[in-house]
Scaffold this motif. Structure first.
Motif, PDB file in Angstrom:
ATOM      1  N   ARG A  95     106.895  63.641  41.870  1.00  0.00           N
ATOM      2  CA  ARG A  95     107.077  64.980  41.312  1.00  0.00           C
ATOM      3  C   ARG A  95     107.828  64.977  39.986  1.00  0.00           C
TER       4      ARG A  95
ATOM      5  N   ARG B  45     111.195  67.814  36.519  1.00  0.00           N
ATOM      6  CA  ARG B  45     110.980  67.792  37.978  1.00  0.00           C
ATOM      7  C   ARG B  45     110.156  69.015  38.384  1.00  0.00           C
ATOM      8  N   HIS B  46     109.119  68.737  39.178  1.00  0.00           N
ATOM      9  CA  HIS B  46     108.195  69.801  39.590  1.00  0.00           C
ATOM     10  C   HIS B  46     108.340  70.078  41.076  1.00  0.00           C
ATOM     11  N   TRP B  47     107.918  71.287  41.486  1.00  0.00           N
ATOM     12  CA  TRP B  47     107.998  71.620  42.903  1.00  0.00           C
ATOM     13  C   TRP B  47     106.868  70.977  43.700  1.00  0.00           C
TER      14      TRP B  47
END
Lengths: 156, 156
Positions: free
Chosen positions: A9, A123-125
């Motif tokens: 992510r 940072r991604h969900w």
């Protein structure tokens, strides 16, 4: 909590920038400076607004060659002057949720003999959003912008 | 940015609590106190951990009557001692995204003649999540817990 990288992510860009951390930090936090480097040329950045406090709104407007504008609203999360900046598009100011939480960016500015070790961690969900960001050209785009930013920072 | 309420995505609970703001704030930020009131009885709160700083992780574990545990991980966003507390389940500490951003809660504790105007605003990223939260019993559950919290705060 661990500090393991979350490769599924996270996207990371790191560069050694030929300017001191204070100058690189200014490039990210002063609207007039942001407009000089934020969008990869030939795109431009007509305007930016910065409310530099945790919970403060940020807005950077990019434009393509035809003049179509693409606003990027977000919010600052954590600020350590000259050293660290965290922001996200998950909020639009005063912790109000945005339409879609896409990513959170942690920037660090570390002194390396008068230059700056500049590191951006996005940072991604979801893994899907990380992959989409990568396909949108994260590494190339952020790399080009880092080069543009370096030119601005060196001249400060 | 406006300060208009976002009725489609927000849930609000407000109560006058018969204890001063400092006591109500302690109920929300000291683990031992949290375990005394956080889950609506006959559920319980076996343990809680609090890293009270912006970016600090929070964890409150609730349990049903059979002893099955339900952890609630999250992160603090903004802290104004005795007056305001903002936290979310969108991060799990140090701005690391959680599995699913569901809501962000802003608590305010205002003095009203020695008592506390306690207001909880729960903001969701989607209307669907707001509606789900409401159906899970937000108003009843948070109301019951406010009554339990008042008893703890009064005894401090």
């Amino acid at each position: 909590m661990t500090n393991e990288p979350d490769g599924d992510r996270e996207l990371v860009l790191t560069r050694l920038i030929d300017a001191p951390p204070a100058a690189v930090f200014r490039c990210w936090t002063e609207p007039e400076l942001i407009t000089r480097w934020f969008a990869p040329k030939p795109w431009s950045t007509p305007r930016a607004s910065v409310d530099l406090r945790p919970g403060g709104a940020s807005l950077v407007v990019m434009a393509d060659e035809a003049g179509n504008e693409y606003p990027n609203p977000g919010q600052y999360l954590e600020i350590v002057p000259g050293r660290k900046l965290v922001f996200t598009d998950a909020y639009v100011g005063d912790w109000k949720p945005s339409e879609k939480p896409f990513f959170t960016c942690t920037l660090t500015f570390e002194d390396e003999g008068g230059k700056t070790r500049y590191t951006a961690v996005a940072r991604h969900w979801t893994r899907e959003d990380k992959e989409a960001h990568e396909k949108m050209g994260f590494h190339e785009g952020w790399g080009l912008c880092a080069t543009q930013m370096e030119a601005v920072a060196k001249a400060l």
